[in-house]
Design a protein around this motif. Structure first.
Motif, mmCIF file in Angstrom:
data_model
loop_
_atom_site.group_PDB
_atom_site.id
_atom_site.type_symbol
_atom_site.label_atom_id
_atom_site.label_comp_id
_atom_site.label_asym_id
_atom_site.label_seq_id
_atom_site.Cartn_x
_atom_site.Cartn_y
_atom_site.Cartn_z
ATOM 1 N N TYR A 23 45.732 33.370 38.844
ATOM 2 C CA TYR A 23 45.347 33.467 37.438
ATOM 3 C C TYR A 23 45.284 34.935 37.022
ATOM 4 C CZ TYR A 23 43.569 28.683 38.189
ATOM 5 O OH TYR A 23 43.424 27.345 38.496
ATOM 6 N N GLY A 24 45.794 35.253 35.839
ATOM 7 C CA GLY A 24 45.707 36.626 35.387
ATOM 8 C C GLY A 24 46.461 36.891 34.103
ATOM 9 N N VAL A 25 46.559 38.175 33.763
ATOM 10 C CA VAL A 25 47.334 38.648 32.621
ATOM 11 C C VAL A 25 48.323 39.678 33.155
ATOM 12 C CG1 VAL A 25 47.265 39.814 30.379
ATOM 13 C CG2 VAL A 25 45.394 38.281 31.039
ATOM 14 N N VAL A 26 49.599 39.517 32.851
ATOM 15 C CA VAL A 26 50.636 40.391 33.392
ATOM 16 C C VAL A 26 50.518 41.789 32.806
ATOM 17 C CG1 VAL A 26 52.211 38.454 33.746
ATOM 18 C CG2 VAL A 26 52.284 39.739 31.605
ATOM 19 N N GLY A 27 51.145 42.740 33.470
ATOM 20 C CA GLY A 27 51.176 44.089 32.928
ATOM 21 C C GLY A 27 51.459 45.154 33.968
ATOM 22 N N ASP A 28 52.246 46.130 33.572
ATOM 23 C CA ASP A 28 52.590 47.387 34.269
ATOM 24 C C ASP A 28 52.448 47.343 35.784
ATOM 25 O OD1 ASP A 28 49.609 48.141 34.454
ATOM 26 O OD2 ASP A 28 49.908 48.165 32.300
ATOM 27 N N SER A 29 51.352 47.828 36.325
ATOM 28 C CA SER A 29 51.214 47.955 37.774
ATOM 29 C C SER A 29 51.210 46.607 38.490
ATOM 30 C CB SER A 29 49.910 48.696 38.098
ATOM 31 O OG SER A 29 48.790 48.004 37.554
ATOM 32 N N LEU A 30 50.964 45.539 37.756
ATOM 33 C CA LEU A 30 50.922 44.205 38.351
ATOM 34 C C LEU A 30 52.290 43.529 38.349
ATOM 35 C CD1 LEU A 30 48.899 42.146 39.522
ATOM 36 C CD2 LEU A 30 48.443 41.370 37.185
ATOM 37 N N ASN A 31 53.231 44.092 37.642
ATOM 38 C CA ASN A 31 54.525 43.433 37.446
ATOM 39 C C ASN A 31 55.266 43.094 38.743
ATOM 40 O OD1 ASN A 31 54.159 43.376 34.704
ATOM 41 N ND2 ASN A 31 55.362 45.218 34.301
ATOM 42 N N PRO A 32 55.282 43.960 39.764
ATOM 43 C CA PRO A 32 55.991 43.577 40.999
ATOM 44 C C PRO A 32 55.421 42.313 41.644
ATOM 45 C CG PRO A 32 55.591 45.946 40.972
ATOM 46 C CD PRO A 32 54.823 45.372 39.832
ATOM 47 N N VAL A 33 54.109 42.157 41.595
ATOM 48 C CA VAL A 33 53.492 40.970 42.179
ATOM 49 C C VAL A 33 53.821 39.737 41.340
ATOM 50 C CG1 VAL A 33 51.303 39.865 42.780
ATOM 51 C CG2 VAL A 33 51.650 42.294 43.267
ATOM 52 N N VAL A 34 53.734 39.859 40.030
ATOM 53 C CA VAL A 34 54.045 38.727 39.157
ATOM 54 C C VAL A 34 55.494 38.298 39.351
ATOM 55 C CG1 VAL A 34 54.187 37.939 36.770
ATOM 56 C CG2 VAL A 34 52.290 39.395 37.484
ATOM 57 N N ASP A 35 56.385 39.256 39.510
ATOM 58 C CA ASP A 35 57.787 38.912 39.739
ATOM 59 C C ASP A 35 57.969 38.222 41.081
ATOM 60 O OD1 ASP A 35 60.573 39.143 38.717
ATOM 61 O OD2 ASP A 35 60.846 40.250 40.603
ATOM 62 N N ALA A 36 57.187 38.629 42.082
ATOM 63 C CA ALA A 36 57.245 37.966 43.391
ATOM 64 C C ALA A 36 56.755 36.529 43.278
ATOM 65 C CB ALA A 36 56.421 38.743 44.407
ATOM 66 N N VAL A 37 55.742 36.301 42.444
ATOM 67 C CA VAL A 37 55.268 34.934 42.209
ATOM 68 C C VAL A 37 56.357 34.117 41.534
ATOM 69 C CG1 VAL A 37 53.617 33.545 40.907
ATOM 70 C CG2 VAL A 37 52.835 35.594 42.103
ATOM 71 N N ARG A 38 57.043 34.726 40.558
ATOM 72 C CA ARG A 38 58.116 34.021 39.840
ATOM 73 C C ARG A 38 59.171 33.494 40.789
ATOM 74 N NH1 ARG A 38 63.141 35.343 38.253
ATOM 75 N NH2 ARG A 38 62.910 37.517 38.971
ATOM 76 N N ARG A 39 59.422 34.241 41.862
ATOM 77 C CA ARG A 39 60.490 33.872 42.787
ATOM 78 C C ARG A 39 59.998 33.075 44.005
ATOM 79 N NH1 ARG A 39 61.884 38.296 44.914
ATOM 80 N NH2 ARG A 39 60.710 39.857 43.729
ATOM 81 N N LEU A 68 40.589 28.684 49.112
ATOM 82 C CA LEU A 68 40.653 30.009 48.510
ATOM 83 C C LEU A 68 41.274 29.947 47.125
ATOM 84 C CD1 LEU A 68 40.218 33.100 49.142
ATOM 85 C CD2 LEU A 68 42.628 33.119 49.844
ATOM 86 N N GLY A 69 40.593 30.555 46.141
ATOM 87 C CA GLY A 69 41.149 30.748 44.815
ATOM 88 C C GLY A 69 41.593 32.194 44.664
ATOM 89 N N ALA A 70 42.435 32.471 43.659
ATOM 90 C CA ALA A 70 42.949 33.829 43.520
ATOM 91 C C ALA A 70 43.157 34.187 42.055
ATOM 92 C CB ALA A 70 44.260 33.990 44.284
ATOM 93 N N CYS A 71 42.920 35.459 41.742
ATOM 94 C CA CYS A 71 43.122 35.973 40.393
ATOM 95 C C CYS A 71 43.612 37.410 40.492
ATOM 96 C CB CYS A 71 41.836 35.899 39.577
ATOM 97 S SG CYS A 71 40.430 36.777 40.304
ATOM 98 N N ALA A 72 44.080 37.940 39.373
ATOM 99 C CA ALA A 72 44.652 39.284 39.387
ATOM 100 C C ALA A 72 44.477 39.946 38.036
ATOM 101 C CB ALA A 72 46.134 39.230 39.763
ATOM 102 N N GLY A 73 44.374 41.283 38.085
ATOM 103 C CA GLY A 73 44.299 42.067 36.861
ATOM 104 C C GLY A 73 45.080 43.351 37.031
ATOM 105 N N GLY A 76 43.136 49.529 35.794
ATOM 106 C CA GLY A 76 42.119 49.985 34.858
ATOM 107 C C GLY A 76 41.464 48.869 34.084
ATOM 108 N N PRO A 77 41.613 48.860 32.752
ATOM 109 C CA PRO A 77 40.935 47.856 31.927
ATOM 110 C C PRO A 77 41.272 46.423 32.313
ATOM 111 C CG PRO A 77 41.832 49.610 30.559
ATOM 112 C CD PRO A 77 42.363 49.834 31.947
ATOM 113 N N GLY A 78 42.495 46.202 32.778
ATOM 114 C CA GLY A 78 42.902 44.843 33.146
ATOM 115 C C GLY A 78 42.041 44.271 34.249
ATOM 116 N N ASN A 79 41.923 44.999 35.367
ATOM 117 C CA ASN A 79 41.122 44.441 36.453
ATOM 118 C C ASN A 79 39.618 44.563 36.192
ATOM 119 O OD1 ASN A 79 40.198 47.018 37.757
ATOM 120 N ND2 ASN A 79 42.372 47.261 38.256
ATOM 121 N N LEU A 80 39.216 45.513 35.335
ATOM 122 C CA LEU A 80 37.797 45.594 34.978
ATOM 123 C C LEU A 80 37.308 44.298 34.328
ATOM 124 C CD1 LEU A 80 37.072 49.154 33.545
ATOM 125 C CD2 LEU A 80 35.964 48.064 35.476
ATOM 126 N N HIS A 81 38.186 43.641 33.572
ATOM 127 C CA HIS A 81 37.807 42.392 32.915
ATOM 128 C C HIS A 81 37.481 41.289 33.919
ATOM 129 C CE1 HIS A 81 40.026 43.511 28.928
ATOM 130 N NE2 HIS A 81 38.751 43.877 28.909
#
Length: 580
Positions: A23-39, A68-73, A76-81
């Motif tokens: 669970y999360g919101v995509v963005g900049d530094s997180l993009n490589p991981v999100v793309d890995a999830v996509r594939r 185990l549950g998992a989330c991502a941010g 900076g502000p993204g993971n602070l949330h």
């Protein structure tokens, strides 16, 4: 075959640990991981509208499944949330792995754009929080984080700079076995021997149960029957211990009802089973107390103990049951059962008096009707505040239902995000979010997540246009209510504008039908129930001792309003009391 990068390796390890969703919101530094999830077909990316929702949803999923549950941010502000939801998961002992992506590794410590230090920020709400500063740390660091989250039942946080996530993963990385479940813990023989002696020597024994009794219902009932013990519970123990319980004397604490307070204070030996009940003002200081808990740090931190027993509740009781002497005298148990039934008889009148004609609608009536029409295996997620009161008093557990909320952390706005995580685990299971208008409006943006994924969550909105619990707190403290009023829209119209089913209920006679229609709807639905903001009647003067003795007397005046089907159960238990 192309070589894996760190992000792909990270995602592969999550899937091996049983993670189905991130669970999360995509963005900049997180993009490589999100793309890995996509594939990766073994895991889904769940796009929420706020990272706080992501953490709450992951925590709820972990509580429902035990996995185990998992989330991502993002950095900076993204993971602070994430932090509020992670605090809640950690204090609820829900195993959650949080990925806090980070700024470029070469810029760390130089006050770069959006720079924070997540490995430090999340230290207080996790068992493990570390920074991956080199690809060579993978996969051992992530495996260690998973083992901490699962093995210690809480949160682990991994901080990963985006540039490192995109680098090649180390070759021939060891794939060690992952911890995915917890062992049972049996107490030592010396502690068992001492506890047996204490029980045999005590004339009156009371059990007070928390969430640590999950999976031990049969053992608690057998043990209580053998030692003729009343059984009380904390809020987090309600769903595990109240149902099919002929020894039930209710709940203690600020939301308490029945005879739990008396039973814990009038016994010779109080045994705390799997509870970290925080309100020591409700615990006695003049009786012997033994505590059983699988987490040793819980032992003795709320009350002075005569015996601390480190072990699972179920395993401990299995050791005790064949060894303790059966008690023949059940006068104490029967007296507490009668007190419990009498206490419930006393408060139920306020609920039954003209409630079906009262407008605005009594919120306790809403909760009672909801309890009747909801599925026998429903999951209820409960907002902090007055919804806690209604859930504690009206939602009837049966061993199949689940009731989860921010019961330890006490955060607002938790019910809707938790419902998202609960519903993803099983789309066919009924999930009901008991939301207050204050909590719902705080993270209302994620109602759109229900629509986006067509999650059939049913939001039952207790809409009294105020922060009811805060108002009560002010009044108990002798302060006039201030800053607690909400100017609300027609939430049902908002739901329809979002593309969901929405209905507004202002008359009691419309309530049952509206709930049934919403539950029949195959997609997300919201029932906006306009409830009485004055449902809590309080006396003009409140003394300090009334707050301390909430469960004894103040609850009748401050939280007056009945207890639903619990009275029926208490009456049934009384009928089973042997007559001389």
């Amino acid at each position: 075959m192309a070589k894996q990068n760190v992000a792909e390796q990270f995602v592969d390890i999550l899937t091996r640990a049983g993670v189905k969703r991130l669970y999360g919101v995509v963005g900049d530094s997180l993009n490589p991981v999100v793309d890995a999830v996509r594939r990766n077909s073994a895991i889904d990316w769940i796009h929420v509208r706020h990272e706080e929702t992501a953490a709450f949803a992951a925590g709820a999923e972990a509580q429902i499944t035990g996995r185990l549950g998992a989330c991502a941010g993002s950095c900076g502000p993204g993971n602070l949330h994430l932090i509020n939801g992670l605090y809640d998961a950690h204090r609820s002992m829900a195993p959650v792995l949080a990925l806090a992506s980070h700024i470029p590794s070469s810029e760390i410590g130089l006050n770069f754009f959006q720079e924070t230090h997540p490995d430090r920020l999340f230290a207080e709400c996790s068992h493990y929080s570390e920074l991956i500063s080199s690809p060579k740390q993978m996969p051992r660091l992530l495996q260690t984080a998973i083992q901490n989250a699962v093995g210690r039942s809480g949160v682990s946080v991994v901080s990963l700079p985006g540039d490192i996530a995109d680098e090649p993963a180390p070759e021939k990385a060891a794939e060690t076995a992952l911890v995915t479940s917890r062992p049972t813990v049996r107490p030592g023989d010396e502690e068992i021997d001492r506890l047996v002696r204490m029980i045999d020597e005590a004339g009156r024994v009371t059990l007070f149960c928390g969430s640590g009794t999950a999976g031990a219902h049969a053992e608690v009932m057998e043990f209580a029957g053998k030692v003729k013990s009343p059984v009380g519970h904390a809020l987090r123990g309600k769903e595990w211990i109240q149902y099919d319980n002929p020894y039930d004397v209710g709940m203690s604490g600020l939301l308490g009802y029945g005879a739990a307070y008396e039973a814990t204070h009038e016994c010779d030996l109080l045994i705390l089973l799997g509870t970290d009940f925080p309100y020591n003002a409700f615990l006695p200081d003049d009786v012997k107390i033994a505590q059983v808990d699988v987490r040793p740090e819980h032992l003795g931190r709320r009350s002075k103990l005569d015996l601390a027993v480190w072990g699972d509740v179920r395993e401990t009781l299995r050791c005790l049951i064949p060894r303790v002497r059966e008690k023949k005298n059940r006068r104490f148990l029967d007296r507490m059962l009668k007190k419990h039934a009498d206490a419930l008889e006393g408060v139920v009148k306020a609920y039954t008096r003209k409630v079906e004609k009262h407008t605005p609608i009594h919120p306790e009536y809403v909760a009672s009707v909801l309890d009747e029409v909801a599925a026998d295996d429903a999951v209820f997620t409960v907002d902090t505040g007055m919804c806690n009161v209604w859930a504690a008093r009206y939602i009837t557990p049966n061993g199949r239902r689940r009731v989860i909320g921010s019961f330890s952390h006490g955060s607002m706005a938790n019910a809707l995000p938790m419902a998202i995580g609960a519903q993803f685990t099983d789309r066919k299971r009924q999930v009901v979010s008991m939301s207050g208008d204050g909590g719902f409006s705080m993270l209302m943006g994620d109602f759109l997540t229900l629509v986006q994924y067509d999650l059939p969550v049913k939001v039952v909105l207790f809409n009294n246009s105020s922060l009811g619990m805060v108002e009560l707190e002010m009044l108990v403290a002798g302060l006039p209510s201030y800053g607690t009023a909400n100017k609300n829209p027609d939430f049902a119209a908002v739901a329809r504008a979002c593309g969901a089913y929405g209905v507004r209920v202002e008359k009691p006679k419309e309530l049952a039908g509206a709930l049934k229609d919403a539950f029949k709807h195959k997609g997300p639905a919201l029932v906006d129930v306009v409830t009485d903001p004055n449902a809590l009647s309080i006396p003009p003067k409140i003394k300090a001792e009334m707050v301390t003795g909430f469960a004894l007397s103040a609850s009748k005046m401050v939280l007056d309003g009945g207890v639903g089907r619990m009275l029926q159960m208490a009456r049934s238990n009384l009928r089973n009391v042997p007559r001389p």
